[in-house]
Design a protein around this motif. Structure first.
Motif, PDB file in Angstrom:
ATOM      1  N   ILE A  24       0.843  -1.198   0.000  1.00  0.00           N
ATOM      2  CA  ILE A  24       0.000   0.000   0.000  1.00  0.00           C
ATOM      3  C   ILE A  24       0.877   1.247   0.000  1.00  0.00           C
ATOM      4  O   ILE A  24       0.642   2.193  -0.763  1.00  0.00           O
ATOM      5  CB  ILE A  24      -0.956  -0.014   1.222  1.00  0.00           C
ATOM      6  N   ALA A  25       1.897   1.254   0.849  1.00  0.00           N
ATOM      7  CA  ALA A  25       2.797   2.409   0.920  1.00  0.00           C
ATOM      8  C   ALA A  25       3.518   2.630  -0.412  1.00  0.00           C
ATOM      9  O   ALA A  25       3.674   3.774  -0.856  1.00  0.00           O
ATOM     10  CB  ALA A  25       3.803   2.214   2.049  1.00  0.00           C
ATOM     11  N   GLU A  26       3.941   1.543  -1.066  1.00  0.00           N
ATOM     12  CA  GLU A  26       4.615   1.651  -2.363  1.00  0.00           C
ATOM     13  C   GLU A  26       3.712   2.262  -3.430  1.00  0.00           C
ATOM     14  O   GLU A  26       4.192   2.867  -4.378  1.00  0.00           O
ATOM     15  CB  GLU A  26       5.111   0.279  -2.821  1.00  0.00           C
ATOM     16  N   LYS A  27       2.413   2.097  -3.276  1.00  0.00           N
ATOM     17  CA  LYS A  27       1.450   2.683  -4.214  1.00  0.00           C
ATOM     18  C   LYS A  27       1.145   4.140  -3.863  1.00  0.00           C
ATOM     19  O   LYS A  27       0.356   4.791  -4.534  1.00  0.00           O
ATOM     20  CB  LYS A  27       0.143   1.883  -4.224  1.00  0.00           C
ATOM     21  N   GLY A  28       1.753   4.641  -2.780  1.00  0.00           N
ATOM     22  CA  GLY A  28       1.535   6.025  -2.377  1.00  0.00           C
ATOM     23  C   GLY A  28       0.197   6.262  -1.718  1.00  0.00           C
ATOM     24  O   GLY A  28      -0.276   7.397  -1.656  1.00  0.00           O
ATOM     25  N   ILE A  29      -0.414   5.213  -1.212  1.00  0.00           N
ATOM     26  CA  ILE A  29      -1.724   5.320  -0.568  1.00  0.00           C
ATOM     27  C   ILE A  29      -1.522   5.466   0.943  1.00  0.00           C
ATOM     28  O   ILE A  29      -0.837   4.664   1.570  1.00  0.00           O
ATOM     29  CB  ILE A  29      -2.578   4.058  -0.842  1.00  0.00           C
ATOM     30  N   ALA A  30      -2.141   6.497   1.491  1.00  0.00           N
ATOM     31  CA  ALA A  30      -2.124   6.661   2.943  1.00  0.00           C
ATOM     32  C   ALA A  30      -3.238   5.795   3.516  1.00  0.00           C
ATOM     33  O   ALA A  30      -4.377   5.873   3.065  1.00  0.00           O
ATOM     34  CB  ALA A  30      -2.339   8.116   3.324  1.00  0.00           C
ATOM     35  N   ALA A  31      -2.890   4.980   4.465  1.00  0.00           N
ATOM     36  CA  ALA A  31      -3.880   4.093   5.084  1.00  0.00           C
ATOM     37  C   ALA A  31      -3.865   4.286   6.592  1.00  0.00           C
ATOM     38  O   ALA A  31      -2.828   4.588   7.179  1.00  0.00           O
ATOM     39  CB  ALA A  31      -3.571   2.639   4.746  1.00  0.00           C
ATOM     40  N   GLU A  32      -5.026   4.103   7.184  1.00  0.00           N
ATOM     41  CA  GLU A  32      -5.115   4.069   8.642  1.00  0.00           C
ATOM     42  C   GLU A  32      -4.724   2.658   9.061  1.00  0.00           C
ATOM     43  O   GLU A  32      -5.367   1.685   8.665  1.00  0.00           O
ATOM     44  CB  GLU A  32      -6.540   4.378   9.101  1.00  0.00           C
ATOM     45  N   ILE A  33      -3.663   2.555   9.833  1.00  0.00           N
ATOM     46  CA  ILE A  33      -3.184   1.258  10.294  1.00  0.00           C
ATOM     47  C   ILE A  33      -3.718   1.036  11.707  1.00  0.00           C
ATOM     48  O   ILE A  33      -3.460   1.833  12.608  1.00  0.00           O
ATOM     49  CB  ILE A  33      -1.639   1.195  10.298  1.00  0.00           C
ATOM     50  N   VAL A  34      -4.464  -0.033  11.884  1.00  0.00           N
ATOM     51  CA  VAL A  34      -5.051  -0.360  13.186  1.00  0.00           C
ATOM     52  C   VAL A  34      -4.327  -1.579  13.747  1.00  0.00           C
ATOM     53  O   VAL A  34      -4.388  -2.669  13.168  1.00  0.00           O
ATOM     54  CB  VAL A  34      -6.562  -0.669  13.054  1.00  0.00           C
ATOM     55  N   ASP A  35      -3.609  -1.371  14.849  1.00  0.00           N
ATOM     56  CA  ASP A  35      -2.986  -2.496  15.556  1.00  0.00           C
ATOM     57  C   ASP A  35      -4.117  -3.179  16.326  1.00  0.00           C
ATOM     58  O   ASP A  35      -4.499  -2.754  17.409  1.00  0.00           O
ATOM     59  CB  ASP A  35      -1.906  -1.990  16.505  1.00  0.00           C
ATOM     60  N   TYR A  36      -4.672  -4.223  15.709  1.00  0.00           N
ATOM     61  CA  TYR A  36      -5.899  -4.804  16.271  1.00  0.00           C
ATOM     62  C   TYR A  36      -5.655  -5.601  17.547  1.00  0.00           C
ATOM     63  O   TYR A  36      -6.611  -5.947  18.236  1.00  0.00           O
ATOM     64  CB  TYR A  36      -6.638  -5.650  15.230  1.00  0.00           C
ATOM     65  N   LEU A  37      -4.405  -5.873  17.892  1.00  0.00           N
ATOM     66  CA  LEU A  37      -4.150  -6.517  19.183  1.00  0.00           C
ATOM     67  C   LEU A  37      -4.200  -5.487  20.308  1.00  0.00           C
ATOM     68  O   LEU A  37      -4.689  -5.774  21.394  1.00  0.00           O
ATOM     69  CB  LEU A  37      -2.804  -7.244  19.174  1.00  0.00           C
ATOM     70  N   ALA A  38      -3.704  -4.277  20.031  1.00  0.00           N
ATOM     71  CA  ALA A  38      -3.750  -3.200  21.022  1.00  0.00           C
ATOM     72  C   ALA A  38      -5.135  -2.548  21.071  1.00  0.00           C
ATOM     73  O   ALA A  38      -5.566  -2.087  22.127  1.00  0.00           O
ATOM     74  CB  ALA A  38      -2.693  -2.146  20.706  1.00  0.00           C
ATOM     75  N   ASN A  39      -5.812  -2.510  19.920  1.00  0.00           N
ATOM     76  CA  ASN A  39      -7.139  -1.894  19.801  1.00  0.00           C
ATOM     77  C   ASN A  39      -8.074  -2.860  19.083  1.00  0.00           C
ATOM     78  O   ASN A  39      -8.419  -2.652  17.924  1.00  0.00           O
ATOM     79  CB  ASN A  39      -7.040  -0.583  19.010  1.00  0.00           C
ATOM     80  N   PRO A  40      -8.470  -3.928  19.768  1.00  0.00           N
ATOM     81  CA  PRO A  40      -9.287  -4.948  19.095  1.00  0.00           C
ATOM     82  C   PRO A  40     -10.663  -4.427  18.698  1.00  0.00           C
ATOM     83  O   PRO A  40     -11.234  -3.570  19.379  1.00  0.00           O
ATOM     84  CB  PRO A  40      -9.408  -6.066  20.131  1.00  0.00           C
ATOM     85  N   PRO A  41     -11.172  -4.937  17.579  1.00  0.00           N
ATOM     86  CA  PRO A  41     -12.522  -4.533  17.169  1.00  0.00           C
ATOM     87  C   PRO A  41     -13.562  -5.076  18.148  1.00  0.00           C
ATOM     88  O   PRO A  41     -13.396  -6.150  18.725  1.00  0.00           O
ATOM     89  CB  PRO A  41     -12.681  -5.171  15.787  1.00  0.00           C
ATOM     90  N   SER A  42     -14.619  -4.295  18.314  1.00  0.00           N
ATOM     91  CA  SER A  42     -15.732  -4.743  19.151  1.00  0.00           C
ATOM     92  C   SER A  42     -16.470  -5.860  18.415  1.00  0.00           C
ATOM     93  O   SER A  42     -16.232  -6.118  17.231  1.00  0.00           O
ATOM     94  CB  SER A  42     -16.693  -3.575  19.416  1.00  0.00           C
ATOM     95  N   ARG A  43     -17.388  -6.470  19.107  1.00  0.00           N
ATOM     96  CA  ARG A  43     -18.202  -7.529  18.488  1.00  0.00           C
ATOM     97  C   ARG A  43     -18.955  -6.983  17.273  1.00  0.00           C
ATOM     98  O   ARG A  43     -19.018  -7.629  16.236  1.00  0.00           O
ATOM     99  CB  ARG A  43     -19.171  -8.074  19.538  1.00  0.00           C
ATOM    100  N   GLU A  44     -19.494  -5.771  17.416  1.00  0.00           N
ATOM    101  CA  GLU A  44     -20.241  -5.147  16.323  1.00  0.00           C
ATOM    102  C   GLU A  44     -19.317  -4.819  15.148  1.00  0.00           C
ATOM    103  O   GLU A  44     -19.679  -5.017  13.989  1.00  0.00           O
ATOM    104  CB  GLU A  44     -20.954  -3.877  16.812  1.00  0.00           C
ATOM    105  N   GLU A  45     -18.122  -4.299  15.442  1.00  0.00           N
ATOM    106  CA  GLU A  45     -17.149  -4.002  14.379  1.00  0.00           C
ATOM    107  C   GLU A  45     -16.723  -5.281  13.668  1.00  0.00           C
ATOM    108  O   GLU A  45     -16.598  -5.303  12.444  1.00  0.00           O
ATOM    109  CB  GLU A  45     -15.921  -3.294  14.949  1.00  0.00           C
ATOM    110  N   LEU A  46     -16.518  -6.317  14.436  1.00  0.00           N
ATOM    111  CA  LEU A  46     -16.117  -7.596  13.859  1.00  0.00           C
ATOM    112  C   LEU A  46     -17.224  -8.161  12.970  1.00  0.00           C
ATOM    113  O   LEU A  46     -16.958  -8.646  11.865  1.00  0.00           O
ATOM    114  CB  LEU A  46     -15.776  -8.581  14.981  1.00  0.00           C
ATOM    115  N   ARG A  47     -18.448  -8.062  13.407  1.00  0.00           N
ATOM    116  CA  ARG A  47     -19.591  -8.518  12.600  1.00  0.00           C
ATOM    117  C   ARG A  47     -19.649  -7.730  11.293  1.00  0.00           C
ATOM    118  O   ARG A  47     -19.833  -8.297  10.220  1.00  0.00           O
ATOM    119  CB  ARG A  47     -20.891  -8.359  13.400  1.00  0.00           C
ATOM    120  N   ALA A  48     -19.449  -6.405  11.356  1.00  0.00           N
ATOM    121  CA  ALA A  48     -19.463  -5.572  10.149  1.00  0.00           C
ATOM    122  C   ALA A  48     -18.316  -5.959   9.214  1.00  0.00           C
ATOM    123  O   ALA A  48     -18.496  -6.022   7.989  1.00  0.00           O
ATOM    124  CB  ALA A  48     -19.385  -4.094  10.523  1.00  0.00           C
ATOM    125  N   LEU A  49     -17.140  -6.231   9.772  1.00  0.00           N
ATOM    126  CA  LEU A  49     -16.006  -6.670   8.958  1.00  0.00           C
ATOM    127  C   LEU A  49     -16.318  -7.982   8.250  1.00  0.00           C
ATOM    128  O   LEU A  49     -16.049  -8.141   7.056  1.00  0.00           O
ATOM    129  CB  LEU A  49     -14.751  -6.853   9.827  1.00  0.00           C
TER     130      LEU A  49
END
Length: 117
Positions: A24-49
């Motif tokens: 992604i970085a090589e393509k010049g795209i800025a992305a929001e990187i989520v360290d999901y171990l430090a900030n795990p998704p909630s049950r609702e977020e996980l269901r949406a994913l």
């Protein structure tokens, strides 16, 4: 689609996850990187994913992890029970997961994330 932000659920200890972020970085795209171990998704977020991925919770489970082998190997769980397991033990969530708008892909192989560009 370029104005829609890209989010990557990432574990820096995972080579596939690092490779996806590098692509992604090589393509010049800025992305929001989520360290999901430090900030795990909630049950609702996980269901949406999972809905965006078109997957069932069991399909997102990393079976090589010690917690899987200790607590879940050989068990047949419902979707809700697998969701509970993923929320309780985020290390079980397969990675990386890239999300853009209403679409998501599991970066296995890492090049799959390019489908969202």
């Amino acid at each position: 689609m370029s104005d829609i932000p890209l989010r990557i659920y990432h574990n820096n200890r995972c080579s596939k996850s690092r490779a996806a972020c590098q692509l992604i970085a090589e393509k010049g795209i800025a992305a929001e990187i989520v360290d999901y171990l430090a900030n795990p998704p909630s049950r609702e977020e996980l269901r949406a994913l999972l809905d965006k991925l078109g997957m069932k919770p069991v399909e997102l489970v990393r079976r090589g992890e010690a917690v899987f082998k200790e607590h879940y190997a050989g068990r047949s769980l419902s979707d809700d029970e697998w969701l509970d397991a993923l929320v309780a033990h985020p290390i079980l969530i397969e990675r990386p997961i890239a999300v853009r708008g209403e679409r998501a892909v599991l970066g296995r192989p890492p090049e799959k994330v390019l489908e969202l560009l």
